[in-house]
Scaffold this motif. Structure first.
Motif, short mmCIF file in Angstrom:
data_model
loop_
_atom_site.label_atom_id
_atom_site.label_comp_id
_atom_site.label_asym_id
_atom_site.label_seq_id
_atom_site.Cartn_x
_atom_site.Cartn_y
_atom_site.Cartn_z
N ASN A 40 -0.56 -9.41 6.57
CA ASN A 40 -0.64 -8.40 7.63
C ASN A 40 0.62 -7.41 7.63
N THR A 41 1.84 -8.20 7.64
CA THR A 41 2.99 -7.66 7.70
C THR A 41 3.14 -6.75 6.35
N VAL A 42 2.84 -7.14 5.33
CA VAL A 42 2.89 -6.68 4.01
C VAL A 42 1.74 -5.21 4.07
N LEU A 43 0.69 -5.69 4.47
CA LEU A 43 -0.17 -4.16 4.56
C LEU A 43 0.08 -3.13 5.46
N ALA A 47 1.28 0.65 4.43
CA ALA A 47 0.70 1.85 4.96
C ALA A 47 1.74 2.76 5.55
N THR A 48 2.66 2.19 6.38
CA THR A 48 3.60 2.94 7.00
C THR A 48 4.49 3.65 5.95
N LEU A 53 5.84 8.88 3.41
CA LEU A 53 5.96 9.45 2.17
C LEU A 53 4.98 10.94 2.10
N CYS A 54 4.05 10.67 2.67
CA CYS A 54 2.97 11.85 2.60
C CYS A 54 3.65 12.99 3.61
N ALA A 55 3.96 12.35 4.81
CA ALA A 55 4.68 13.36 5.79
C ALA A 55 5.82 14.14 5.28
N TYR A 56 6.61 13.25 4.44
CA TYR A 56 7.88 13.98 3.80
C TYR A 56 7.39 14.91 2.86
#
Length: 81
Positions: A40-43, A47-48, A53-56
């Motif tokens: 779950n941490t890796v997922l 996702a974050t 990256l998309c927001a940037y």
């Protein structure tokens, strides 16, 4: 008839070996694997990263999203020759 009896005996022996192996596996201590511990941490971190990256890219690089081509495409004037 002999080969058939031999095959049946072989199957019984294979089954007993499998039962012994399963019994040994059940007695061993089960430790959580990497996916159970950190999946779950890796997922969530992946996702974050993608969202960041998309927001940037959307805010800093000057890329304009054109959702509809209506109005942005103008037809050329018709020429008779």
């Amino acid at each position: 008839m002999f080969p058939m009896a031999k095959n049946a005996l072989s199957c019984l022996q294979d089954q007993s070996i499998m039962q012994q192996a399963m019994a040994m596996q059940n007695h061993q201590e089960q430790t959580p694997d990497f996916h159970y511990k950190y999946g779950n941490t890796v997922l969530a971190s992946g996702a974050t990263f993608c969202v960041a990256l998309c927001a940037y890219a959307a805010t800093q690089t000057g890329i304009e999203c054109i959702l509809s081509p209506a109005g942005s495409i103008t037809p050329k004037e018709w020429r008779d020759q």
